[in-house]
Every structure is written in C-alpha cells, then in structure tokens.
Design a protein around this motif. Structure first.
Motif, mmCIF file in Angstrom:
data_model
loop_
_atom_site.group_PDB
_atom_site.id
_atom_site.type_symbol
_atom_site.label_atom_id
_atom_site.label_comp_id
_atom_site.label_asym_id
_atom_site.label_seq_id
_atom_site.Cartn_x
_atom_site.Cartn_y
_atom_site.Cartn_z
ATOM 1 N N ALA A 106 -1.043 2.486 -7.969
ATOM 2 C CA ALA A 106 -2.344 2.269 -7.334
ATOM 3 C C ALA A 106 -2.208 1.524 -6.014
ATOM 4 O O ALA A 106 -2.895 1.840 -5.033
ATOM 5 N N GLU A 107 -1.302 0.534 -5.955
ATOM 6 C CA GLU A 107 -1.137 -0.239 -4.730
ATOM 7 C C GLU A 107 -0.560 0.621 -3.605
ATOM 8 O O GLU A 107 -1.036 0.570 -2.458
ATOM 9 N N LEU A 108 0.440 1.434 -3.924
ATOM 10 C CA LEU A 108 1.035 2.298 -2.909
ATOM 11 C C LEU A 108 0.054 3.366 -2.452
ATOM 12 O O LEU A 108 -0.013 3.704 -1.267
ATOM 13 N N LEU A 109 -0.707 3.892 -3.389
ATOM 14 C CA LEU A 109 -1.689 4.911 -3.046
ATOM 15 C C LEU A 109 -2.764 4.333 -2.130
ATOM 16 O O LEU A 109 -3.171 4.974 -1.147
ATOM 17 N N ALA A 110 -3.206 3.124 -2.422
ATOM 18 C CA ALA A 110 -4.203 2.479 -1.563
ATOM 19 C C ALA A 110 -3.644 2.219 -0.177
ATOM 20 O O ALA A 110 -4.353 2.371 0.840
ATOM 21 N N ALA A 111 -2.364 1.836 -0.104
ATOM 22 C CA ALA A 111 -1.734 1.599 1.198
ATOM 23 C C ALA A 111 -1.660 2.887 2.002
ATOM 24 O O ALA A 111 -1.859 2.879 3.227
ATOM 25 N N ALA A 112 -1.374 3.998 1.329
ATOM 26 C CA ALA A 112 -1.317 5.277 2.035
ATOM 27 C C ALA A 112 -2.696 5.679 2.551
ATOM 28 O O ALA A 112 -2.838 6.138 3.693
ATOM 29 N N GLN A 113 -3.715 5.495 1.743
ATOM 30 C CA GLN A 113 -5.074 5.817 2.185
ATOM 31 C C GLN A 113 -5.485 4.972 3.385
ATOM 32 O O GLN A 113 -6.115 5.456 4.324
ATOM 33 N N ALA A 114 -5.104 3.696 3.367
ATOM 34 C CA ALA A 114 -5.492 2.780 4.439
ATOM 35 C C ALA A 114 -4.831 3.120 5.771
ATOM 36 O O ALA A 114 -5.293 2.675 6.824
ATOM 37 N N ALA A 115 -3.756 3.908 5.745
ATOM 38 C CA ALA A 115 -3.067 4.266 6.992
ATOM 39 C C ALA A 115 -3.844 5.298 7.789
ATOM 40 O O ALA A 115 -3.550 5.515 8.973
ATOM 41 N N PHE A 116 -4.831 5.940 7.160
ATOM 42 C CA PHE A 116 -5.635 6.964 7.830
ATOM 43 C C PHE A 116 -7.011 6.380 8.162
ATOM 44 O O PHE A 116 -7.737 5.947 7.264
ATOM 45 N N THR A 117 -7.347 6.364 9.440
ATOM 46 C CA THR A 117 -8.675 5.920 9.858
ATOM 47 C C THR A 117 -9.546 7.144 10.102
ATOM 48 O O THR A 117 -9.202 7.997 10.929
ATOM 49 N N ILE A 118 -10.638 7.222 9.361
ATOM 50 C CA ILE A 118 -11.546 8.363 9.442
ATOM 51 C C ILE A 118 -12.862 7.891 10.079
ATOM 52 O O ILE A 118 -13.400 6.848 9.701
ATOM 53 N N GLY A 119 -13.353 8.645 11.041
ATOM 54 C CA GLY A 119 -14.605 8.284 11.698
ATOM 55 C C GLY A 119 -15.402 9.516 12.075
ATOM 56 O O GLY A 119 -15.000 10.650 11.798
ATOM 57 N N ASP A 120 -16.534 9.273 12.723
ATOM 58 C CA ASP A 120 -17.413 10.377 13.096
ATOM 59 C C ASP A 120 -17.147 10.903 14.498
ATOM 60 O O ASP A 120 -17.487 12.050 14.811
#
Length: 443
Positions: free
Chosen positions: A411-425
C-alpha cells in the motif's frame, strides 16, 4: 607519475585554492601524485576538495586536474588508428540510451566504445541493465575492449581501476565529505575517464530537471560548457546535448524492463523521447565523424539503421560474442520477469500535468532495481512501467503505471507511485527534450 617537487607545502596549496590565488600545473600534479603515493593523507586531500567545492577552480586548473587524473592510469588510445566515439550521461531515470546508441552507430560504420558503471542510488547503471541479459559477461580488460570493437564495432565494458585511478581515489573521499556536487570536480571526474579511453570524439548527455543531478538548466549548461572546454583543451573533440529529465526518459524504469524497451527500439519500434534522444546524440557523433555529409543525409542513414534491422543485428552479434542469450534479442520475454505486476490507478481524471522522475526512480530502487550500497545485489526483474506521459488525458481509475515486483502489492509503495503523477484540468505540454547543444573544436 613523476614527483614534481619542490612544491609548496600542502596547507599552502589548500589556502591558495581557498583564496582563489591559483595553482600551477606542478601543484596539482603534486597533490594528486602525493595522495596516490601516500605522502598526502586523506585529511589534507579532503580539505583541498572542500576548498575546491567552496571556491572553485579556474577552467585552466580544471583542465589540468583532468589531465593529471587521466595520466594516473592506462590509456586505451582507441582513436589512434581509426575513428572511435565515446559517450557519457550524467545519469537519469529510465536512461537506457547507450543500449540503442552503441549498436546504431556501429551499424552506420562509426565504432563506439564506452566504460560503464553499476548503479548506486536510483539511477540504474548500464552494467546492471546489460547483465539482465542471461549469460552476458561484459569485457573488463583493454584487450577485450579492442577485440569487441574490431569484431562488432561496439564495446561496452565495466569500469576498471586501471583507468584514472586518481579519480577513484578522489571520489572515495568526495562521497563522504559532501563534495560530490562541485562542478569542477564532476567535470574532471567525467572527462579524466574520457581522456583515458582515448576516443576520437565524446558526446555528453547532460541531464537537467527534477530527475537529474543538475536540476536547474543554468547549472547543467555550466557543467556542459566546462566539460566541452576541458575536452577541447586536452585535444579531445567534445560535444554536449543538454536533455530534459523532468519526467522519465522512456516508459521503463528498471534493468530488464529497460533492456526490453531498448530491444523494441532496435527492432524498429518507437518510444517517445528515447528514439529522439538517441538520434540527437548519434547526430552529434556523426557530424564529427562525417563533417562533409549534410545533416539530412546523416539523419536518413541513422533512421534507416534503426528500422531495417542493421542496429539490431550489431547488438545481436555483440551479445553473442559476450556469452549472452541471443534468443532474447528477438524474444524479450526470455529476460527476467517479476512474478507480480501491480496496477497503479489514478484517483482522479484530467490531464497529466507532471511526472516526478526522481520519486519514481527512488521507488524503483526500493523495489530492488538499484542498490543503496556498493556491492549490494540488484533484482533485474523489478521496476516500473509507465503507461502515460505528460499531457495525456486520463479518466478516474485509469492505469497510469505498473509496478513490477517480486514481493507483491504494498500500500505504501502504491501510494508513492500514485503521488508521482500530478493530474489537473489545464492542458499540459511536454517540455522540450533537447534544451541546447554545445560543440567545441579541440585545440
């Protein structure tokens, strides 16, 4: 190295550097030669390295330091009888350029030789990448390097203590004295090994951005200009390409994954940014090798060699010569594969604004793709595969990456991977891949 005494005492040389009074060539030779001979102890060289870090060296002093470091060991003289290219990258995330560049140049008749290292930190070393090919054993001696060049037109070898041992002695101290990031010391370290190789031309890939050693463009430009000047002052034609590392270079981070990606390019495939950077670097080498050939002709030759199988055939021959599994060239599924592939989903939809290369590089290291300490084992199969790039539109819950791991989901590694992507409008465009090209003529 000859003892060039008499020379001022070492404390005076440290003070001259600290106060920017300047060192003569004999002073630099005495410092390095004395240290290797045991006459100048670690604490004095460490003090001098800190003086350099704080006060700098002139371009002439840096060029002299480079020459002295190169002269502490063997020189291959590879470019003495024929044109041979060399290449260096300052290190980036997912940087597998050498695996494509060397066979591509060899395929168009430009031999390339490179001494490569292993990873330390999250930057995977070229040696680690290539050793993901089952059975492959890289050359280690000058004789093996020359034989590889003569047979295949390319040589990638493990770094040897026979070349520029003075640099290795300095780096051992730099690594523990917070003096690694000094521009003159970086430049002298890199270029001393290039001088020792004795190639006809060196092309430098100087990275800049969040995933690079030089995060700011002005620092990358200063380093590139300094290394080009050093090469030219020492009679070695040198060119530098300042390339962007604000996102990983290709779509693969990790040794086996990066080899498979390079094999895809050699088979005629296209990987955004990777193909383009390879062609940019190859174009600079070819411009030095064929100064009378128009740029458009050079570009056509290079692109043809990437798509008609010529570069792939060179790499296949090279891998076979060094004991590697030749079948894996046409079937990358034979490369090491992680038992678990974990999907990384974006929690929100929009446009990918940025991808944190440094964070993903560090995460790949935590998965086992790199080493924290010298000599530690590396897992060739683990790493990260990117599925989107900056500017891509994604839906909420879409796959943006895969974690290739031997231990399963975390879970910690997966959250770190998600946080590396910044999504915006807002719309987002990729930064330019090549920021600047710096050339120089040897004098």
């Amino acid at each position: 190295m000859n003892d060039l005494s008499p020379c001022p005492p070492v404390p005076e040389l440290i003070e001259r550097t600290r106060s920017r009074s300047g060192l003569a060539p004999a002073h630099i030779a005495a410092l390095i030669g004395g240290h290797l001979a045991g006459r100048v102890p670690d604490y004095q060289i460490s003090a001098w390295l800190m003086a350099v870090t704080c006060s700098g060296l002139s371009s002439a002093e840096t060029a002299e330091l480079t020459r002295v470091l190169a002269d502490t060991g063997q020189c291959l003289h590879l470019g003495q009888d024929t044109f041979v290219a060399d290449k260096h990258s300052t290190g980036g995330v997912g940087d597998n350029v050498t695996l494509v560049l060397a066979p591509l140049l060899a395929a168009v008749g430009i031999p390339m030789a490179k001494m490569s290292g292993r990873s330390l930190g999250h930057h995977g070393g070229t040696v680690d990448k290539l050793e993901a090919i089952p059975g492959l054993v890289l050359p280690t001696t000058p004789e093996q390097v020359k034989a590889s060049l003569e047979t295949t037109g390319m040589a990638i070898a493990t770094q040897s203590s026979a070349f520029a041992p003075g640099d290795a002695a300095l780096y051992r101290l730099r690594d523990v004295t917070a003096t690694v990031d000094s521009l003159p010391l970086i430049a002298a370290s890199v270029m001393s090994k290039k001088l020792a190789t004795g190639a006809s031309v060196v092309v430098l890939d100087v990275k800049t951005g969040g995933g690079a050693m030089m995060r700011h463009l002005e620092d990358a430009r200063a380093l590139a200009e300094l290394m080009v000047a050093i090469g030219c002052q020492n009679g070695l034609p040198t060119r530098a390409v300042i390339s962007d590392m604000n996102q990983p270079l290709g779509s693969a981070i990790g040794n086996s994954l990066e080899v498979a990606e390079a094999l895809h390019v050699l088979a005629g495939g296209y990987v955004p940014r990777l193909n383009d950077l390879v062609l940019a670097l190859a174009g600079q080498v070819a411009a030095a090798a064929w100064p009378a050939v128009p740029n458009e002709v050079v570009d056509a030759r290079l692109r043809k060699a990437l798509t008609d199988g010529s570069a792939q055939n060179v790499f296949r021959t090279w891998v076979g010569m060094h004991g590697g599994d030749v079948a894996s060239i046409d079937d990358p599924a034979r490369l090491p594969r992680a038992p678990h592939v974990v999907r990384v989903l974006t929690p929100s939809g929009g446009v990918v604004q940025s991808i944190d290369a440094a964070a993903l590089g560090g995460l790949a290291g935590r998965l086992g793709a790199a080493r924290e300490q010298a000599g530690a084992a590396v897992d060739p199969a683990s790493g990260i595969r990117l599925l989107v790039g900056v500017g891509a539109k994604v839906e909420a819950g879409a796959d943006v990456a895969e974690l290739h791991t031997c231990t399963g989901g975390d879970a910690e590694l997966l959250a770190a991977a998600q946080a590396a992507f910044t999504i915006g409008d807002a719309p987002a465009a990729e930064p330019p891949l090549v920021h600047q090209i710096i050339t120089g003529d040897a004098t």
